[in-house]
Design a protein around this motif. Structure first.
Motif: not given
Ligand code: TC6
Length: 710
Positions: A440-449
């Motif tokens: 799968m080509r998607l990477l969902e990067n997530v940032y916190g506060s």
């Protein structure tokens, strides 16, 4: 835009329109004027067209397609080139794509660097090569090859281009110097036979057969797309019609396509994908002014299917990986699994044997967490449980060097809560890979506060380096992808209300999405556990929300999907990819509804689409409202790459913009009134605001309207 130089007996026309030398109107004017000027200069014997920078030309300027274009077109320039009494040679470096290749095909000769690439990617934008490319390519390559190249949109290597007669020669040394040497060798030779319009299409009498064969292939591979079929029609025209009549047909089909909603969505998707890499945080930090940290080594914690897939991605990109698992047995299984993936790639010709060996050498398995102390980045991929993750992050924080980035592959858990277990919350982020992670080509990067801009830049850059499309999300329950997906929830409600699960799947498939209803038992059990309720009872409500217990019932009956041979469908072990509708399931649904006193009714395809998509779209607007996604196009990229939303529909947010926000909003209000116990129907404030505007607000201005409210 086009630099004109006379160099001894040559005119050099150098296209100078960074970054990719797209054919803006200034470029076409520059080329046209340059040809006329060269013709008037008696000292000039030949003209060389070359690109400045990294490429020859990436084709027409895609940004200009949505504006009305006046002035000289690519064909006007092309006709001037072709009819020139002095030889014109194109010298290709980098790429010659679309209109760029068409310009080259108008030239009398074409040479290229050995790494150059050629192609007609127009079909990927819902278009056809509309500057006589569909009429000229078959005259060089023959019909079947032209049909394949144009309908696939793929890029050809220089070697393939020579094989098919698209270019005359590959050169080894400085391209311009080689072009001059080449030009010297052809000065004075007759040009007539080199003008493609004078050439006959080979085997033109067989065109109907070629057309039928290619059409079958196109319908199989690009179901629902109109552009590949139009491409074939014009290529057929190139064989059946006189040149100018074929060109007219090409023009009229191009005009149809450029105004189609499919092309609008595909062009939007082209830019959406690129703009996902250009992020901005609420504190003003941006990709353009934030330097990523260096990542030359990594560790993956947890060697299950996800962890192994993530390790494969890193290794393929040349990043050594320390893979951590609890014991040697699990490690061994993971290493075998990883090697199997590499072997598969070698078998498919996607990886060399040497590369596989190199990747395996860079992989180190261990059961000791302490071994990760020197790596630049850690990606945790253990069981989806907050307490467990916090424990691991607390340990990592103590073990890892202070500059190391600590990331979690969580698909739903709050990054702030995970980061709170460490003394470096600024260096903690989510890196949510989609299964199977190595495909799968998607990477969902997530940032916190507390995640720092540098950490965001690092995970976004890492995504690029390992070949993913990275999209940034702010932390929240489920992030962008899983939070927004309401299709499965609405689908089971529709089943309860009267639709057959098979009809729903068919309707969604006709729309372009083949997701399949999912039993999703484990996630539901986890959610129920969190709420402290038992899911075995038949019920219509859970925690004051509408609830459908049908999937739980199927699970209890051992219908867990393909692996158990039964789910919503039956599966034949010999052909598990082809699900078979199951009458027993329809009986189970009937009984379930009778027990709960649910009156079943007729449900239209329109309602299925609206219920599944509008609920999802409404959540998408809430995600924008809360700045979880920075822009609607980020959401759409997630849907295309994470949930196979048809690219020719752009994504749920673009689809909403095409339906019209007022209409979408009205229907959401209607469903909210009808289903008050489903809070996902509570209309979004942003959508309400946009829908109240008298003019439809273009999708790229939605957020301007919202920011002004904040
Ligand atoms: C056509 O020719 C029709 C002719 C008939 C007319 C009658 N126009 O992809 P990258 C931008 S249709 C405008 O990140 P790479 C791109 O948005 C056209 N802009 O770089 C990005 O901008 P940003 C047929 C374009 O090295 C920047 O350039 N041609 C165009 O990974 C860099 O792009 C195509 O479909 C364009 N044509 O790949 C070719 N192309 O920096 C489409 C690129 O602001 N392009 N930009 O984000 C490509 O396939 C690739 O961009 C590439 C370079 C292989 C040229």
């Amino acid at each position: 835009m086009v630099d004109y130089r006379v160099d001894n007996q040559f005119t050099v026309l150098e296209i100078n329109n960074p970054p990719v030398n797209a054919l803006s109107s200034d470029v076409t004017i520059g080329l046209y004027d340059g040809i006329l000027k060269a013709l008037q200069d008696d000292s000039v014997q030949a003209v060389i067209i070359i690109g400045k920078g990294k490429v020859f030309c990436a084709g027409a300027d895609i940004t200009a397609f949505s504006k009305s274009i006046k002035g000289l077109g690519i064909t006007d320039v092309g006709h001037a080139i072709e009819s020139s009494s002095k030889p014109v040679i194109s010298a290709v470096y980098g790429v010659a794509l679309g209109g760029g290749l068409e310009i080259a095909l108008f030239c009398h000769y074409r040479i290229s660097d050995k790494k150059a690439k050629f192609g007609f990617p127009e079909v990927q934008l819902g278009l056809l090569p509309g500057a006589e490319g569909t009429i000229r390519l078959p005259r060089l390559t023959g019909l079947p090859v032209a049909m394949e190249i144009i309908t696939s949109g793929r890029q050809l290597s220089a070697q393939e281009a020579v094989k098919y007669g698209i270019i005359d020669k590959i050169v080894e040394n400085d391209l311009l110097q080689e072009a001059k040497t080449f030009a010297t060798s052809i000065i004075g030779k007759p040009l007539d036979s080199l003008r493609l319009r004078t050439k006959k299409v080979k085997n033109a009498d067989l065109v109907d057969k070629y057309y039928d064969d290619a059409l079958k292939e196109v319908k199989r591979k690009s179901k629902g797309l109109i552009a590949p079929v139009s491409c074939l029609k014009t290529i057929r025209g190139s064989a059946k019609l006189p040149y100018d009549t074929a060109a007219q047909l090409e023009r009229s089909l191009f005009t149809e396509l450029i105004t189609s909603s499919q092309s609008a969505a595909l062009r939007y998707s082209f830019f959406a994908e690129r703009s996902a890499a250009k992020w901005r945080l609420p504190n003003g930090a941006r990709s353009a002014n934030t330097k990523p940290g260096s990542v030359v080594s990594a560790a993956v914690i947890g060697a299950g299917t996800m962890g192994s897939g993530i390790a494969v991605c890193l290794l393929r990109a040349g990043i050594p990986v320390i893979l951590v698992e609890q014991n040697e047995k699990l490690l061994k299984a993971a290493q075998t699994n990883i090697d199997q993936i590499f072997r598969g790639s070698v078998q498919l010709g996607k990886m060399t044997l040497e590369k596989r060996q190199e990747c395996l050498r860079m992989l180190q398995g261990t059961a000791q967490l302490e071994k990760v102390k020197d790596v630049d980045i850690v990606i945790e991929a253990i069981f989806e449980n907050l307490k467990l993750k916090q424990e691991v992050f607390a340990k990592l924080d103590k073990i890892c060097k202070p500059t190391a980035f600590l990331c979690s592959n969580t698909s739903t858990l709050d990054i702030d809560k995970i980061a709170s277990a460490t003394s470096r919350p600024d260096k903690v982020a989510g890196t949510h890979f989609f299964a199977p992670a190595h495909i799968m080509r998607l990477l969902e990067n997530v940032y916190g506060s507390k995640t720092s801009p540098e950490t965001v830049a690092t995970v976004m850059e890492l995504g690029r380096k390992i070949g993913k499309i990275s999209v940034l999300s702010k932390t929240c329950d489920g992030f962008i992808a899983n939070r927004m997906n309401k299709i499965g929830v609405e689908a089971v409600y529709l089943v309860e209300e009267g639709a057959s699960p098979y009809n729903i799947d068919q309707i969604m498939e006709d729309f372009g999405m083949s997701m399949g209803l999912d039993v999703g038992w484990r996630i539901r059990q986890e959610q129920a556990k969190a709420l402290g309720v038992n899911l075995t009872a038949e019920t219509k409500y859970l925690n004051a929300e509408r609830y459908c217990s049908l999937p739980d019932k199927l699970y209890e009956l051992g219908r867990n999907g393909i692996k158990t041979g039964r789910g919503w469908y039956r599966y034949d072990p010999a052909n598990p990819r082809k699900p078979i509708p199951d009458l027993d399931v329809l009986d189970i649904i009937q009984t379930h509804c009778q027990n709960l006193g649910i009156q079943r009714r007729e449900i239209t395809a329109q309602e299925v689409i609206e219920r599944c998509l509008y609920a999802t779209i409404n959540e998408g607007f809430k995600i924008l409202e809360e700045n979880v996604a920075e822009k609607p196009s980020d959401i759409d990229v997630i849907w295309q790459y994470g949930f196979a939303f048809p690219r020719y529909r752009g994504g749920p947010m673009f689809y909403a913009s095409q339906v019209g926000l007022r209409k979408v909003f009205e229907r959401i209000c209607y469903y909210h009134a009808t289903f008050p116990y489903s809070k996902h129907w509570l209309p979004s404030d942003l959508l309400r605001k946009l829908a109240s505007s008298t003019d439809e607000i273009p999708i790229n201005q939605w957020m301007n309207n919202w920011s002004s409210k904040l």
